[in-house]
Design a protein around this motif. Structure first.
Motif, mmCIF file in Angstrom:
data_model
loop_
_atom_site.group_PDB
_atom_site.id
_atom_site.type_symbol
_atom_site.label_atom_id
_atom_site.label_comp_id
_atom_site.label_asym_id
_atom_site.label_seq_id
_atom_site.Cartn_x
_atom_site.Cartn_y
_atom_site.Cartn_z
ATOM 1 N N CYS A 1 1.183 -1.265 0.077
ATOM 2 C CA CYS A 1 -0.027 -0.007 0.242
ATOM 3 C C CYS A 1 0.117 1.291 -0.102
ATOM 4 O O CYS A 1 1.893 1.071 0.273
ATOM 5 N N LEU A 2 0.839 2.202 -0.349
ATOM 6 C CA LEU A 2 1.230 3.817 -0.408
ATOM 7 C C LEU A 2 1.298 3.717 0.759
ATOM 8 O O LEU A 2 0.278 3.733 2.016
ATOM 9 N N GLN A 3 1.807 5.143 0.989
ATOM 10 C CA GLN A 3 2.341 5.870 2.268
ATOM 11 C C GLN A 3 1.335 6.461 3.362
ATOM 12 O O GLN A 3 0.290 6.667 2.500
ATOM 13 N N LYS A 4 0.888 5.965 4.352
ATOM 14 C CA LYS A 4 -0.343 6.845 4.883
ATOM 15 C C LYS A 4 -1.299 5.244 4.744
ATOM 16 O O LYS A 4 -2.151 6.463 5.306
ATOM 17 N N MET A 5 -1.314 4.421 4.320
ATOM 18 C CA MET A 5 -2.661 3.421 3.692
ATOM 19 C C MET A 5 -1.592 2.186 4.337
ATOM 20 O O MET A 5 -0.676 1.323 4.576
ATOM 21 N N THR A 6 -2.931 1.230 4.253
ATOM 22 C CA THR A 6 -2.713 -0.078 5.161
ATOM 23 C C THR A 6 -4.017 -1.199 4.456
ATOM 24 O O THR A 6 -4.705 -0.310 3.783
ATOM 25 N N THR A 7 -3.696 -2.160 5.004
ATOM 26 C CA THR A 7 -5.214 -2.883 4.591
ATOM 27 C C THR A 7 -5.770 -3.006 6.190
ATOM 28 O O THR A 7 -5.694 -3.164 6.937
ATOM 29 N N LEU A 8 -7.132 -3.713 6.037
ATOM 30 C CA LEU A 8 -7.929 -4.070 7.290
ATOM 31 C C LEU A 8 -7.705 -4.858 7.397
ATOM 32 O O LEU A 8 -7.963 -5.861 8.698
ATOM 33 N N GLY A 9 -7.346 -6.192 6.835
ATOM 34 C CA GLY A 9 -6.103 -7.426 7.636
ATOM 35 C C GLY A 9 -5.121 -8.151 6.612
ATOM 36 O O GLY A 9 -5.287 -7.604 5.121
ATOM 37 N N GLU A 10 -4.847 -9.519 6.337
ATOM 38 C CA GLU A 10 -4.319 -10.364 5.401
ATOM 39 C C GLU A 10 -5.213 -10.631 4.458
ATOM 40 O O GLU A 10 -6.635 -10.700 4.359
ATOM 41 N N GLY A 11 -5.037 -10.718 3.067
ATOM 42 C CA GLY A 11 -5.555 -11.079 2.164
ATOM 43 C C GLY A 11 -6.576 -10.193 1.642
ATOM 44 O O GLY A 11 -7.679 -10.125 1.307
ATOM 45 N N SER A 12 -6.169 -9.066 1.731
ATOM 46 C CA SER A 12 -6.977 -7.714 1.374
ATOM 47 C C SER A 12 -6.542 -7.773 -0.276
ATOM 48 O O SER A 12 -5.827 -7.775 -1.034
ATOM 49 N N THR A 13 -7.805 -6.571 -1.586
ATOM 50 C CA THR A 13 -7.338 -6.520 -2.186
ATOM 51 C C THR A 13 -7.439 -5.002 -2.626
ATOM 52 O O THR A 13 -8.154 -4.529 -4.033
ATOM 53 N N THR A 14 -7.425 -4.332 -1.728
ATOM 54 C CA THR A 14 -7.577 -3.185 -1.392
ATOM 55 C C THR A 14 -7.015 -2.384 -0.278
ATOM 56 O O THR A 14 -6.762 -3.102 0.824
ATOM 57 N N CYS A 15 -6.287 -0.968 -0.300
ATOM 58 C CA CYS A 15 -5.842 -0.689 0.626
ATOM 59 C C CYS A 15 -6.975 0.807 1.585
ATOM 60 O O CYS A 15 -7.940 1.423 0.537
ATOM 61 N N VAL A 16 -6.733 0.819 2.142
ATOM 62 C CA VAL A 16 -7.106 1.968 3.034
ATOM 63 C C VAL A 16 -6.575 3.062 3.415
ATOM 64 O O VAL A 16 -5.448 2.385 3.522
ATOM 65 N N CYS A 17 -7.240 4.033 4.590
ATOM 66 C CA CYS A 17 -6.202 4.790 5.063
ATOM 67 C C CYS A 17 -6.279 4.820 6.056
ATOM 68 O O CYS A 17 -7.107 4.136 6.683
ATOM 69 N N GLU A 18 -5.070 4.580 6.828
ATOM 70 C CA GLU A 18 -4.374 4.937 8.301
ATOM 71 C C GLU A 18 -5.001 5.521 9.038
ATOM 72 O O GLU A 18 -5.694 6.521 8.822
ATOM 73 N N LYS A 19 -5.344 4.843 10.505
ATOM 74 C CA LYS A 19 -6.797 5.832 11.310
ATOM 75 C C LYS A 19 -5.342 7.236 11.425
ATOM 76 O O LYS A 19 -4.540 7.353 11.097
#
Length: 135
Positions: free
Chosen positions: A35-53
């Motif tokens: 994932c790009l900086q300041k982004m993560t996934t909601l867990g393992e096996g993800s298909t997309t990234c989300v914003c970090e808290k």
């Protein structure tokens, strides 16, 4: 054949979930992308990234949360951030977050989490005050 969110050395053999902070949108993949900086996934096996808290997603970009909202979990979006008491916006898709125009009437929360922005009996007064400030 590995599904999205998993990978293997040859794309078909033993499939492994992409680790946290990595994703894969294509089946039969041999890698997971970070994932790009300041982004993560909601867990393992993800298909997309989300914003970090500390940030929320708005039109594909992570925006640092202003003081008037709470972004204490990964994956917040403009529609799901909670307003703090004393803040107001016209709806969950509005990024125009303002100080409550009628002191003590804005409760915070968000419509998407079952909260109400304002005391029901004072909604008309708040709308009237906001409209008068715009003109």
């Amino acid at each position: 054949m590995c599904p999205r969110g998993k990978y293997s050395d040859d794309g078909y053999a033993q499939c492994t979930k992409c680790g946290r902070g990595k994703y894969n949108q294509l089946p039969n993949s041999t890698i997971c992308l970070s994932c790009l900086q300041k982004m993560t996934t909601l867990g393992e096996g993800s298909t997309t990234c989300v914003c970090e808290k500390g940030a929320y997603m708005n039109n594909g970009t992570c925006v640092v949360c202003p003081d008037e909202v709470t972004c204490d979990k990964d994956g917040a979006t403009l529609a799901t951030v909670d307003l703090k008491p004393g803040a107001w916006r016209s709806n969950d898709n509005s990024d125009g977050i303002l100080e409550c125009p009628v002191t003590g009437s804005c409760l915070g929360g968000s419509n998407s989490t079952g909260g109400k922005y304002v005391k029901e009996q004072e909604a008309a007064a708040i709308l009237s005050r906001v409209l008068s400030l715009q003109y």
